[in-house]
Every structure is written in structure tokens, then in C-alpha cells.
Design an enzyme around this catalytic site. Structure first.
Site, PDB file in Angstrom:
ATOM      1  N   CYS A 180      -6.755  -5.766   4.755  1.00  0.00           N
ATOM      2  CA  CYS A 180      -5.560  -5.163   5.325  1.00  0.00           C
ATOM      3  C   CYS A 180      -5.393  -5.696   6.743  1.00  0.00           C
ATOM      4  O   CYS A 180      -6.371  -6.012   7.411  1.00  0.00           O
ATOM      5  CB  CYS A 180      -5.720  -3.646   5.417  1.00  0.00           C
ATOM      6  SG  CYS A 180      -6.192  -2.882   3.866  1.00  0.00           S
ATOM      7  N   LEU A 216       0.800  -1.231   0.000  1.00  0.00           N
ATOM      8  CA  LEU A 216       0.000   0.000   0.000  1.00  0.00           C
ATOM      9  C   LEU A 216       0.830   1.277   0.000  1.00  0.00           C
ATOM     10  O   LEU A 216       0.536   2.228   0.725  1.00  0.00           O
ATOM     11  CB  LEU A 216      -0.987  -0.010   1.180  1.00  0.00           C
ATOM     12  CG  LEU A 216      -2.040  -1.129   1.104  1.00  0.00           C
ATOM     13  CD1 LEU A 216      -2.894  -1.153   2.366  1.00  0.00           C
ATOM     14  CD2 LEU A 216      -2.923  -0.976  -0.128  1.00  0.00           C
ATOM     15  N   ASN A 260     -11.440  -1.358   1.256  1.00  0.00           N
ATOM     16  CA  ASN A 260     -10.556  -2.516   1.122  1.00  0.00           C
ATOM     17  C   ASN A 260     -10.254  -3.041   2.514  1.00  0.00           C
ATOM     18  O   ASN A 260      -9.411  -2.493   3.223  1.00  0.00           O
ATOM     19  CB  ASN A 260      -9.273  -2.079   0.407  1.00  0.00           C
ATOM     20  CG  ASN A 260      -8.236  -3.179   0.374  1.00  0.00           C
ATOM     21  OD1 ASN A 260      -8.523  -4.330   0.710  1.00  0.00           O
ATOM     22  ND2 ASN A 260      -7.030  -2.827  -0.037  1.00  0.00           N
ATOM     23  N   GLY A 313     -10.934 -10.784 -10.874  1.00  0.00           N
ATOM     24  CA  GLY A 313     -10.007 -11.890 -10.685  1.00  0.00           C
ATOM     25  C   GLY A 313      -9.725 -12.508 -12.037  1.00  0.00           C
ATOM     26  O   GLY A 313     -10.463 -13.376 -12.498  1.00  0.00           O
TER      27      GLY A 313
HETATM   28  C1  LIG Z   1      -0.115  -4.789  -8.210  1.00  0.00           C
HETATM   29  C2  LIG Z   1      -1.451  -4.901  -7.555  1.00  0.00           C
HETATM   30  C3  LIG Z   1      -1.824  -3.968  -6.581  1.00  0.00           C
HETATM   31  C4  LIG Z   1      -3.051  -4.068  -5.955  1.00  0.00           C
HETATM   32  N1  LIG Z   1      -3.405  -3.129  -5.022  1.00  0.00           N
HETATM   33  C5  LIG Z   1      -4.637  -3.187  -4.467  1.00  0.00           C
HETATM   34  C6  LIG Z   1      -5.070  -2.175  -3.570  1.00  0.00           C
HETATM   35  O1  LIG Z   1      -4.361  -1.212  -3.297  1.00  0.00           O
HETATM   36  N2  LIG Z   1      -6.312  -2.283  -3.024  1.00  0.00           N
HETATM   37  C7  LIG Z   1      -7.148  -3.322  -3.314  1.00  0.00           C
HETATM   38  O2  LIG Z   1      -8.273  -3.376  -2.805  1.00  0.00           O
HETATM   39  N3  LIG Z   1      -6.773  -4.292  -4.177  1.00  0.00           N
HETATM   40  C8  LIG Z   1      -5.544  -4.237  -4.743  1.00  0.00           C
HETATM   41  N4  LIG Z   1      -5.162  -5.213  -5.648  1.00  0.00           N
HETATM   42  C9  LIG Z   1      -6.106  -6.309  -5.957  1.00  0.00           C
HETATM   43  C10 LIG Z   1      -6.906  -6.024  -7.242  1.00  0.00           C
HETATM   44  O3  LIG Z   1      -7.683  -4.863  -7.112  1.00  0.00           O
HETATM   45  C11 LIG Z   1      -7.824  -7.207  -7.602  1.00  0.00           C
HETATM   46  O4  LIG Z   1      -8.739  -7.409  -6.552  1.00  0.00           O
HETATM   47  C12 LIG Z   1      -7.059  -8.493  -7.819  1.00  0.00           C
HETATM   48  O5  LIG Z   1      -5.812  -8.240  -8.412  1.00  0.00           O
HETATM   49  C13 LIG Z   1      -7.808  -9.492  -8.695  1.00  0.00           C
HETATM   50  O6  LIG Z   1      -8.105  -8.979  -9.963  1.00  0.00           O
HETATM   51  P1  LIG Z   1      -7.152  -9.193 -11.254  1.00  0.00           P
HETATM   52  O7  LIG Z   1      -6.844 -10.650 -11.338  1.00  0.00           O
HETATM   53  O8  LIG Z   1      -7.932  -8.664 -12.413  1.00  0.00           O
HETATM   54  O9  LIG Z   1      -5.918  -8.369 -10.986  1.00  0.00           O
HETATM   55  C14 LIG Z   1      -3.934  -5.134  -6.286  1.00  0.00           C
HETATM   56  C15 LIG Z   1      -3.560  -6.062  -7.254  1.00  0.00           C
HETATM   57  C16 LIG Z   1      -2.334  -5.952  -7.902  1.00  0.00           C
HETATM   58  C17 LIG Z   1      -1.978  -6.981  -8.924  1.00  0.00           C
END
Ligand SMILES: Cc1cc2nc3c(=O)[nH]c(=O)nc-3n(C[C@H](O)[C@H](O)[C@H](O)COP(=O)(O)O)c2cc1C
Ligand SMILES: Cc1cc2nc3c(=O)[nH]c(=O)nc-3n(C[C@H](O)[C@H](O)[C@H](O)COP(=O)(O)OP(=O)(O)OC[C@H]3O[C@@H](n4cnc5c(N)ncnc54)[C@H](O)[C@@H]3O)c2cc1C
Ligand SMILES: Cc1cc2nc3c(=O)[nH]c(=O)nc-3n(C[C@H](O)[C@H](O)[C@H](O)COP(=O)(O)OP(=O)(O)OC[C@H]3O[C@@H](n4cnc5c(N)ncnc54)[C@H](O)[C@@H]3O)c2cc1C
Ligand SMILES: Cc1cc2nc3c(=O)[nH]c(=O)nc-3n(C[C@H](O)[C@H](O)[C@H](O)COP(=O)(O)O)c2cc1C
Ligand code: FES
Ligand code: FES
Lengths: 329, 284, 329, 284
Positions: C135, C78, C132, C251
Site C-alpha cells: 500500500c 481498498l 498487506n 499468483g
Molecule cells: C480484485 C482483486 C483484489 C485484491 N485485493 C487485495 C487486497 O485487498 N489485499 C491484498 O493483500 N491483496 C489483494 N489482491 C491480490 C491477491 O490477494 C493476490 O495476491 C494476487 O491477485 C495474486 O494471486 P491470484 O493470481 O491468484 O489472484 C487482490 C487481487 C484482486 C484480483
């Protein structure tokens, strides 16, 4: 540098030694017969048989599988011949092959597990029993045993009591829990000699043609390389809290490098499952590659490498072969 | 009943590196020839291959199954096999895009083969879509044994009819049906079936194609009391009998329903024993 | 057949309408600036900003990522400028782009979430707040809020109370729990208007060169196509028990087909995250493809398709386009 | 301080289909030429490309970053770019196996470029391994501006030194160091450095190579009070500034440590500001 002849590749669960740490993953090698034409079953650590239930079961309707990115879902529903036919046919055949045998059992109630254990108790030739507790508990709203510390403990206690002290018990846990170390502690204190980590993750694919869940059983178990990071994390976490308990690590292993990753995380054995579907000789390939990697990194034995990733970060710490050029792929 | 020889299963199966010798488009399919060396001699009509797809860093972790269409021997390459591949999803499209000289990871030969009668019989071969692929190899063998070989092929449209010139030589008669009428007669392969087998002029039916077609043929064959060997197609994860994903409900000898693996107890199965109404249905 | 001009692609969370169901996934689009050169931000449903904390944070040491089969692990920790700089810089800029804005917030204590909510309350131009809760809760042994129904409820209650009734609250849940429907029920009864499913799965990669955990933060979050079956399952399960609650599914979405799978499972919006890293225009591509699929399947609106995979199995049931030839890939 | 022009970041970046025009082995690297049409004109020395690897059904979901070695214009193809690729893991090996005519999915040009002095200066270019790739393009530009361009290249062994004949034309002097002594002098690029810059004979150092090398150069440059622009290399997930994986600890203008994205606030960074001792270390 150690060499193949002095290197000690053996591993131990309870009182039982296995010449190599390579196991088939339950449900991915049936009872071994079909693999025997691709390599001699006696050459690997053990054949872990498909989870066997008390009664014969037809399992779930097809489609029973869906390929997913770097993984697959399965929903077999524990199809099998039941313990009687299994003991009459499969065990004697495996013994003719000089294979070491780990029998995986599954039940719908705590009692069923105990009854299965009783049936196995006096069967010669069984090296260990793997208790697959990732099954729905019909006495508890179908909640999977492994998702509940109380049910998990009850199953293992029952099996321990019935089977006596000779045959090692390996509890196979599900990753679909908030805290896998909690379940691990429960089953170990209930008498498990070792742990198998991990079973499949609950998943679903929707067929965008029919616009319904693709699998006959709607949900299925996710396996294969896709889940490897989750499996490695589980092994690492559990080894951290229970460093003396042997762990058989599994989840997406298809090369010696992958197996090595699990060993470093804390596994003292590894199972190959889904990779067999892509390569019938996968387990032999992994075994040869793992041995080669361990030797080339200067380990004198498998056990020296178990949990090596947990060592303290200090300049005094042994830094083996960090300059070697083996691929991360 | 006609006496049929079932060949022992997977005894000769091996994992090999096979080179693509040619890859031609034929209608909506690709006709792909691969070199398989001495394994060619062990392949029987009905057997299949399982091919790894997508290359070294592929997200497709499972092999794809394809029927062996024909086996031959080429002086320059030794044993070869021909596959007829429909570009369907990612894996088969990848395979169809492989060029001459590409090397494939293949497990072969797998599964049961069509039973070959020990005496000359009158055989009817029915293929749906690429299901005709193994039938031409079968026709050759049957003809070699002095059988009469009639063939009916069907598909939704002409581009999905696979019927190569060379293949037709082994066939006594060939009738084509398309649903849109773009080739042969308009209709389905089952349309003429009842009539063709009613008068006892067919001893054995061999079929390969979509499950719905096989079920319909089975129904008619059972009524007419004609032996029916069909090559089924269920999703397969392993292709070698260890995963239990590819099961077909069958009547066992004891009369109960058993779940048979279509990769190892099939793909060629006894149509009469398959419980078509239970395929894909929850069981007690 | 409906066409692009009559088709209703909009979706609603709380009282807020979004013209399309496409959202960026938090942490995968920063605050939008860098993506704006690849497409106009106003064309998608909303930009969900990277989770913002009260204070500026430097985050975890590198390496912060590891590629895994069909997925990746991240351990950013974060990193961010803190709420003050965020409100001063990022929100005004997004407003100049006519982008709809969903602000994602993260805290270390229940109170921090409430304080963040209070800061957002009177800021114009915010369409919704995503909370979110994946955490670590420093007041509860670092246990992740989303892994505990009590903490999850406390956070959402606090945010609801502070932010007032106007701004919709979306609770973002973690899949690393035994029963995600339990957490979903808690946060909805605590006042969440919608749910984001799923955050990353906890995973680990061990670097076989150094023989230590690869990431600076040891464990990381697994995302990408590898986790899609787990995410679809979570959306399906939660929609089954809370059919009226809007879900933003995510996801591993990288095509219209993938997004359609989530819609059928019960999502009324979808987020694209990791796919952006492989394709800066991924979200636009998904948006166009999804719309095309929905129209070609004869749906008059997005909402008609939401949860369609749950319909009863009956011969009377509408069977749309089951004979169409769109690929499953 | 010398005045340096930083070009605006990623303003011209586009995702394009680029065709492989040639792929040659050069020592332990592959020299790959791709067609990028009019984007070539926007590329500056130091910029990089991000390439999708593994093909249509790849398990490798992230792009791979490669420095742009040189840009040129070919009558038949328009703008082209040259990359120097070390076959390292699955992705770069896949790239090295692509043949002429293959089509690549490329995002280009990305990141910061080396600052170009507005007046003629004495420049020292230091490259480690494939880090020399962008330096030859840079040398050309510097020479065009009337600069004196000295170059030092180093690697573990001769096969990892990339120093093409054409490139050497833009260089006033070239010295090579290998750790095993298989080419040039035995030792590291930093060995002669202190001496070379001690007498004020170098105005600016440009470097590209492993992080350890860059850190060592920075230390010496700071001591000698010489401007040092280095192209860093951190693991990148997105390459376009949205993921925060590629960060480098830097001293900010306010004197605090800030985490800068090496993909968008780099790869070319001010060596003096990078907090080399904090790279990969937990921060408060
Ligand atoms: C590099 C990275 C940073 C992320 N940072 C956050 C975040 O700050 N807050 C949050 O709720 N989810 C965060 N996520 C999770 C994504 O929002 C998402 O829930 C998760 O990656 C699944 O979706 P995807 O497979 O399309 O990436 C992050 C994911 C990645 C890959
Ligand atoms: C015994 C047998 C023989 C076959 N012979 C031929 C042949 O000669 N020519 C031909 O074109 N096709 C044949 N098929 C079908 C062929 O296997 C599928 O078209 C192919 O697996 C699709 O893979 P894909 O990646 O293109 O499609 P996808 O739909 O992306 O595949 C996803 C997954 O589903 C499985 N799958 C999808 N469709 C089928 C299917 N129809 N049957 C079994 N599994 C499927 C795949 O194996 C894969 O695991 C045969 C199948 C079997 C079981
Ligand atoms: C700005 C920049 C410029 C680069 N220029 C060049 C160049 O000109 N020539 C060249 O050969 N290489 C260059 N690299 C390194 C190149 O990106 C990696 O070698 C490559 O990504 C490795 O991918 P892989 O699949 O072969 O290896 P794997 O180790 O399997 O890759 C796994 C993951 O780690 C990442 N990764 C691995 N090594 C590196 C690395 N050294 N730097 C960044 N990410 C890495 C990959 O991108 C991938 O996501 C550059 C890297 C950056 C950041
Ligand atoms: C088709 C299939 C069937 C399985 N059957 C069982 C089973 O009967 N009992 C069991 O404990 N695990 C079963 N598993 C889980 C595997 O043993 C293993 O835990 C999991 O697949 C992860 O390993 P892998 O990725 O190497 O396959 C099965 C997995 C698959 C793919
Ligand atoms: S495909 Fe695995 S048992 Fe048939
Ligand atoms: S690589 Fe994503 S921010 Fe730099």
C-alpha cells in the site's frame, strides 16, 4: 482523414531516422536471415540483432524454454558466435538486404561493453546500438547491471565515450526493478539517446514430473502477451518523466492494436519478439495494422500519437474517433 | 560413406490455412489429414509442420511441431499431408479434438529431410512410438529408388505402435517390439540391432523417436561404422531458426562442440555428430 | 503409497495449525459470505479477508478491472467498511461458519497498521493477521511500503509489538522490487512468522477507443495465470534464503498442478485468488487435486513436499514418480 | 410507491454444464438457447448468467455476463434459457460461434431481479439495444399479473433492435426508435418519455440498456416521481460479489454515498438511488 501516401510513419532515435517504427526484438529474430524468406527485411524499421558478446558462447543447457499461460520463459544464456564472427558474417549479409541494423550488445563487465562499442564504431551500415544491460555483472556478485543505477550508468557512459557521437545508443532496461524511472534517468543522463522497454521478467516453471525447475538454467525470462500490462505501465511511467526521450516499447505485442497501445503510452517505436515465434510474419502484420489504425484515427503522423494517453483530461481536449468500433481484443 | 542428398532448408516454407480433411483415432494416436495444396510437393520425409493451437483466444502462444507422416494428392483437395498426433498436453489434445472441416494455421514444410541415397542401398528404419510416422513416407521414397527397407518399431505398449497397413507395402521386413510384450517381441528396438548390422548387411540407419532411443542407436551405429540419420526432438519455441531454444550439441567440422538448432539444422541430423552425452548438460 | 486417511495435509504458521494449506487470496473472496453458498468455508485452510483499513473507504472509480491475456488488472483502491464495521459484522459471521480466519490489514502510515493490530489483538477467532504492505505510504511520497526495506520493517515491527506474541503475523510482499529476498529478510527479522508471496504486479492497459488509461485508477494490479512464473520464482528465491519460514504462495493458481508447483518451490500454503472469479469452487477443486497429486507421488505429508525442487542434484536423490503421466498443462 | 417483491440473491446459483440447443442470428445479435435443467425454475426476469469463454486453453480467464432473455420448458431438454448476445469482443464472438451441441460452463441464475408488483399496475418497459432481452420475459410475468405493459425500444440502427414476434404478444403497445431512422421513429427512447409519464399514466418504469440511457430515464422518472427499476451494466470480474470491480455509487438509507456491487446488489437497481453523476468519477 489522412491517407497512406501522406501519412508520416517515420521515427527518430538520436540523429537517425527509421522509415517505420517497427523493430524486431533482440533475440527473437536472430540476425534476420531466417525471417527474410517470409518478408523483405528492408520493409520494417530495423532488424535488432540478438545480443552479441565479445567471445563465442554456447549458452545454457536445454530445456531452454517453457510455455506459460499467454507467455513463455526462455533461458538461452546469450548463445552466440562472438563479435568477430558476427561482424564478418551477419552485418555484410544484412547490408545486402538493405535492412537497417541495430546491433544489440551484451557484456559481463563494464569494460566489455566499451570494447564491443569500439569494435562497432567504424563499422558501416549500423543505424544504432542497443545496449542490453539486463546481463549479470560478474564484477558485482552477478547482479544484473540494469538492476543497479550505478552499474547502468557506468555501462552507458563507457559505451558513449568509446563509440563517439554519431551512432545512437539505446539502453535496454529490465522491468525487475523497484523504480524503472530511476534507471531510465541514470542511463539518459549518462548519454543514452533512447530506451528499449522492457526486457523479460525473471520467472520460473517447475516441472511437476521431475519436481525440479524445468529450465536448464533454472530461472528464465518471461515474455509474450502475459507481460504486456507491465510493459505498457513501464513505458507510460518513463515517458511521463522523460517525455523527450524516444522509447522503443515491447512486451507481448502481436497486433496493431497492441502496438498502438504502446504508442499511446509514449513509445515512438515498437519491437515484436515472442509473437514472431507464433507467426513468422507477425512484425509485418503489426506494421500494416498499426499504420491503418493511426490513419483511421486521424493522425497525420506517428509522432502525433506518441504519448497521446498522457494528455490532460479536459473537455477542450481532442477526442479522436472515440466512437469508432475497432475491437479491444 | 553413402552419398546423401540434403534438401535446402525452409526455402519453400509458408504459413497457410489448412483444412482438416479427416481425423481418426488409431491406437493411442490421431491420424489427421490436412489439405496443404501445392506445398505438398515440397515436403520431404523428415520435414515437419508447425501448427498454431487453441483457437483465436488461446493462452498457448507457441506452435506445436509434428512430423509429416505422408504426403499425397487427392483429386478433390489437391495436396494433402497426414500427421500422427499423440494427445499429450493441452495443445496436442486440442489438435486431436479438431473435426473435419476445421481450419488450422500451419507453417510448412520446415526443417531438414532424411538424406536420400543416390544409389540403391540397404536401409534400416527404426521408429519409437509416433516416431514411425515419417518413416513410412521415407520407406516409399527409398523403395522407389530400389533400396532394401527393413523396419523396426518399438513402444512401451501396443497402442503406441503406429504401423498402418498401407505403409507396410513399402517395407521389406517389419519387426515390432513392445516393452510390455503386448505386440510383437518383448523388448526394445535396440535389442536386435547390434546383430542386424554386425555383418555389414545395413548401409544406413534412419531413426526417429525419443532422444534416449536415438542415443542408444547412435552408440551402436558408431561402433559398427554405419551411417545413422536421426530425427531429433527438442522443445521448440519458433520452429524457424530464430529463437535458439531447440539446440543440440554437435561436433562441428573443426572438431569443437557447436550448438545446432534442431529446427533448421535438424530435425534430421547426423547421429554420429550429435554429442548425446552433452544434451541437457551445462557446457563450459 | 499413502492414502487419503493417513496423509497429513496440515500446515503451520507461527503456532497456528491449519488443516489444509488452501487459503483464499485477500480481496478475492470478500469476507467469505458470497462463497459460502458454493462450498462450506470450514473445509478450506482459512478465509483470508479483503484487506481492511481503519476507516471506511469508497475506493477507486470504475472501470476497476481490465482483462488481459491470461490475467486481469484490478484497481479497487481498498474499498471497504473500515475495521469497526468489519469486526462487528464479518468476524462473527465467519465464526458461525466454523471458518478459520486470517485478517488482512492495510494502512497508509506505519501507525495505522499498529492501531489496526491493536484492534485485532483481543478479538477471538482470528487465526492469523496478514499484513498487506503493498500500500502507498502517505508519509513517504506515496512509495509503497513493500518497495522499501525500511518502511517494511517499520510496519511489521509496529504490528508485532502491538499485537503481542500469540497471533501469527504474515507479511504480504510485492513482486515489484529489485530484490524480494531483501524485503523478506527484513520483515522476518522484524517479527513476521510467515510470508505471503506475491501481491499483484503493477500494470496498465490503455483503452484504444478513448486513447487513455482504461482503469479509473490508471494503473492496476496484474493477477492471474499470466504472473504465475514470476510468483513461483519469488517463492523459490525466498525459500532458498529463508528455508524455515512458512510461505503462502499465490499468483495464478487454478489447478492442483499449479498449487503443487508452488509447494515444490517452497510454499507451505497456497492462496487462490483470481481463479475464483472464473470458477466459484476453484479453491475446493485445487484443494482436492493437490491432495490427490501429493498422495499419488508418494508423499506422506504436505510438509515433505515443501521446497522439494531445491533438493541437490545427485544420483542418490529420491526421484519420485518421474515416469508418471500427469499433464503439465 | 408500488410494492415490489425483490427475490433473494444468488441463493439458487449453481455452476453447471449447459448444452447449446440452438444458435440463430437475429439482426446483429445471436439468439442462443441453452439447457439449464431445473435451474430454469429459479430464474427471474433481470437475473443474468456468467459464462466461461474461449475453451479449455483460453487466455480469457473471466466469465462473461449475459441477461437471461426468456426461460422455458422443453419436453426433450427440460428447462432452457435464451440469451441475446451481441458479438462485441473476443469472448462474446466465441460464444456466438458455438454450434448446437457445444457444452458451456455457466453459473446461473445470478443477481437481483426486477421487482414484480403485487397488484396490477401500468408498467413502461424501456430497452436499448440488446437491453430489450430481459424485458420480454418481464412483460410476460407482468401481463400474467394483469398489468398494462407498454414498451419502447431503441438502438442506433434497426439491426440492433431486438423485438421477436413471440415477445410482442405480452406487450400492450410497442414503439421503436432508431437514431438513423432505419426502423420506427427517428430519435431516442427518451424523446417521448416525458410526455408519456407526465399525466400519471405510468406507475413503474423498467429499463435495461446502456448506462447513458438509464441515467437519462432516471432523471425524467425522478422529476415525474415515477418508480424506476433499471438493470445496470458495469464491467464484472467475478459476477458473484467477491471482487468489488462492478460497483455503482448509490445513495444509502443513511443518505451517504455507498458503492454497491452491481452483480449482487444489482443488476436491477433502484434508478432513483443510483448516483449517475458519480459513475466512473473519483470520489472523496
Ligand atoms: C480484485 C482483486 C483484489 C485484491 N485485493 C487485495 C487486497 O485487498 N489485499 C491484498 O493483500 N491483496 C489483494 N489482491 C491480490 C491477491 O490477494 C493476490 O495476491 C494476487 O491477485 C495474486 O494471486 P491470484 O493470481 O491468484 O489472484 C487482490 C487481487 C484482486 C484480483
Ligand atoms: C520436430 C518434431 C516433430 C514432432 N513430431 C511429432 C509427431 O509426429 N507426433 C506427435 O504426437 N508429436 C510430435 N512431436 C512432439 C510434439 O511437438 C509435442 O507432443 C507437442 O508439442 C506437445 O504439445 P502439448 O501442448 O500437447 O504439450 P505441452 O507439454 O503442454 O506443451 C508445452 C510446451 O512444450 C513443448 N513440448 C512438449 N513436449 C514436446 C516434445 N515432445 N517435443 C517438442 N516440444 C514439446 C510444446 O511445443 C509446448 O511449447 C514432435 C516434436 C518435434 C520437435
Ligand atoms: C449484467 C450484465 C448483463 C449483460 N447482458 C448482456 C446481454 O444480454 N447481451 C449482450 O450481448 N451483452 C450483455 N452484457 C454485456 C456483455 O457482458 C459484454 O458484451 C461481454 O462481456 C463482452 O465480452 P467480450 O469478450 O466480447 O468483449 P471484450 O471487450 O473483449 O471484454 C473484455 C472484458 O471487459 C468486459 N466487458 C466488456 N464489455 C462489457 C460490458 N458491456 N459490460 C460488462 N462487461 C464488459 C468483459 O466481461 C471482459 O472481462 C451484459 C453485461 C452485464 C454486466
Ligand atoms: C528467446 C528470446 C531470446 C531473447 N534474447 C534477448 C537478447 O539476446 N537480448 C535482449 O536484449 N533481449 C532478448 N530477449 C528479450 C526480447 O528482446 C524482449 O525484450 C522481450 O521478449 C519482450 O518482448 P516480447 O514479449 O515481444 O517477446 C529475448 C526474448 C526471447 C523470448
Ligand atoms: S525452435 Fe527456434 S531456433 Fe529452433
Ligand atoms: S463482479 Fe465481482 S463483486 Fe461484482
Amino acid at each position: 482523414m489522412h491517407n497512406a501516401s501522406t501519412f508520416d510513419f517515420s521515427t527518430k532515435i538520436g540523429h537517425t531516422w527509421f522509415p517505420t517504427p517497427l523493430f524486431t526484438a533482440s533475440g527473437c529474430a536472430s540476425s534476420g536471415k531466417e525471417l527474410a524468406q517470409f518478408f523483405p527485411l528492408s520493409e520494417i524499421g530495423a532488424v535488432v540483432t540478438k545480443s552479441i558478446a565479445l567471445k563465442p558462447r554456447l549458452g545454457r543447457p536445454t530445456p531452454r524454454m517453457a510455455e506459460t499461460p499467454s507467455g513463455m520463459l526462455n533461458s538461452i544464456g546469450l548463445q552466440g558466435p562472438g563479435i568477430d564472427a558476427f561482424l564478418a558474417d551477419d552485418i555484410p549479409w544484412l547490408m545486402t538486404q538493405n535492412a537497417r541494423i541495430v546491433v544489440s550488445i551484451s557484456g559481463e563487465t563494464v569494460d566489455e561493453y566499451s570494447i564491443l562499442a569500439r569494435r562497432l564504431r567504424s563499422v558501416p551500415g549500423i543505424s544504432a546500438v542497443e545496449v542490453n544491460i539486463s546481463c549479470p555483472n560478474v564484477e558485482n556478485r552477478g547482479l544484473v547491471f540494469a538492476c543497479d543505477p550505478v552499474s547502468s550508468r557506468a555501462v552507458i557512459e563507457g559505451v558513449r565515450r568509446t563509440i563517439g557521437g554519431d551512432i545512437p545508443i539505446i539502453a535496454k532496461l529490465s522491468p525487475d526493478v523497484t523504480d524503472i524511472t530511476e534507471i531510465a534517468r541514470e542511463v539518459v543522463s549518462a548519454g543514452a539517446d533512447g530506451l528499449s522497454l522492457i526486457n523479460t521478467l525473471l520467472g520460473m516453471v517447475i516441472n511437476t514430473q521431475t519436481m525440479r525447475p524445468h529450465l536448464g538454467g533454472k530461472t528464465g525470462g518471461l515474455s509474450g502477451p502475459a507481460i504486456r500490462p507491465v510493459a505498457v505501465r513501464a513505458v507510460y511511467q518513463v515517458h511521463q518523466v522523460l517525455p523527450k526521450i524516444p522509447i522503443i516499447g515491447m512486451g507481448g505485442i502481436r497486433s496493431g492494436r497492441d502496438a498502438f497501445e504502446f504508442i499511446l503510452a509514449g513509445a515512438s517505436g515498437v519491437s515484436v519478439g515472442t509473437a514472431i515465434f507464433g507467426n513468422p510474419r507477425a512484425i509485418m502484420d503489426v506494421q500494416n495494422e498499426l499504420k491503418e489504425i493511426l490513419i483511421s484515427r486521424g493522425f497525420a503522423s506517428l509522432s502525433e500519437a506518441v504519448g497521446y494517453a498522457h494528455r490532460e483530461d479536459s473537455t477542450g481536449a481532442l477526442q479522436r474517433g472515440a466512437d469508432s468500433e475497432e475491437s479491444e481484443g | 560413406m553413402v552419398g546423401l542428398n540434403m534438401s535446402p532448408i525452409n526455402r519453400h516454407a509458408r504459413q497457410i490455412e489448412a483444412v482438416v480433411l479427416s481425423n481418426k483415432r488409431v491406437g493411442q494416436y490421431h491420424q489427421i489429414m490436412i489439405s496443404v495444396h501445392d506445398l505438398a510437393q515440397h515436403a520431404r520425409p523428415g520435414n515437419f509442420v508447425a501448427i498454431a493451437v487453441g483457437g483465436d483466444s488461446s493462452a498457448l502462444i507457441l506452435r506445436r511441431a509434428f512430423a509429416i507422416s505422408r504426403v499425397s494428392h487427392r483429386a478433390d483437395y489437391g495436396g494433402t499431408m497426414e500427421l500422427i498426433v499423440a494427445p499429450h498436453g493441452a495443445g496436442s489434445r486440442w489438435l486431436c479434438s479438431q473435426m473435419d472441416g476445421a481450419s488450422l494455421d500451419v507453417v510448412v514444410p520446415l526443417g531438414t529431410a532424411f538424406g536420400i541415397p543416390t544409389t540403391p542401398v540397404r536401409a534400416l528404419l527404426i521408429g519409437g512410438g509416433y516416431g514411425s510416422a515419417p518413416l513410412f513416407g521415407l520407406a516409399e521414397v527409398l523403395k522407389g529408388r530400389g533400396c532394401r527397407v527393413d523396419m523396426i518399431l518399438g513402444a512401451s505398449t501396443s497402442g503406441k505402435i503406429y504401423a498402418p497397413q498401407e505403409g507396410k507395402r513399402s517395407v521389406t521386413s517389419l519387426n515390432i517390439y513392445t516393452e510390455d510384450g503386448s505386440a510383437g517381441a518383448t523388448g526394445k528396438v535396440t535389442d536386435p540391432l547390434r546383430e542386424m548390422i554386425a555383418d555389414g548387411s545395413v548401409d544406413v540407419i534412419y531413426s526417429c523417436g525419443p532422444m534416449g532411443m536415438l542415443a542408444a542407436i547412435s552408440k551402436i551405429a558408431v561402433e559398427a561404422n554405419v551411417v545413422h540419420q536421426c530425427a531429433v526432438e527438442e522443445s521448440m519455441a519458433c520452429g524457424i531458426g530464430v529463437c535458439m531454444t531447440c539446440i543440440i550439441p554437435m561436433r562441428t567440422d573443426s572438431g569443437e562442440v557447436g550448438m545446432m538448432r534442431s529446427c533448421i539444422e535438424g530435425p534430421v541430423m547426423d547421429g554420429e555428430k550429435v554429442q548425446w552425452n552433452l544434451v541437457g548438460k551445462p557446457h563450459a
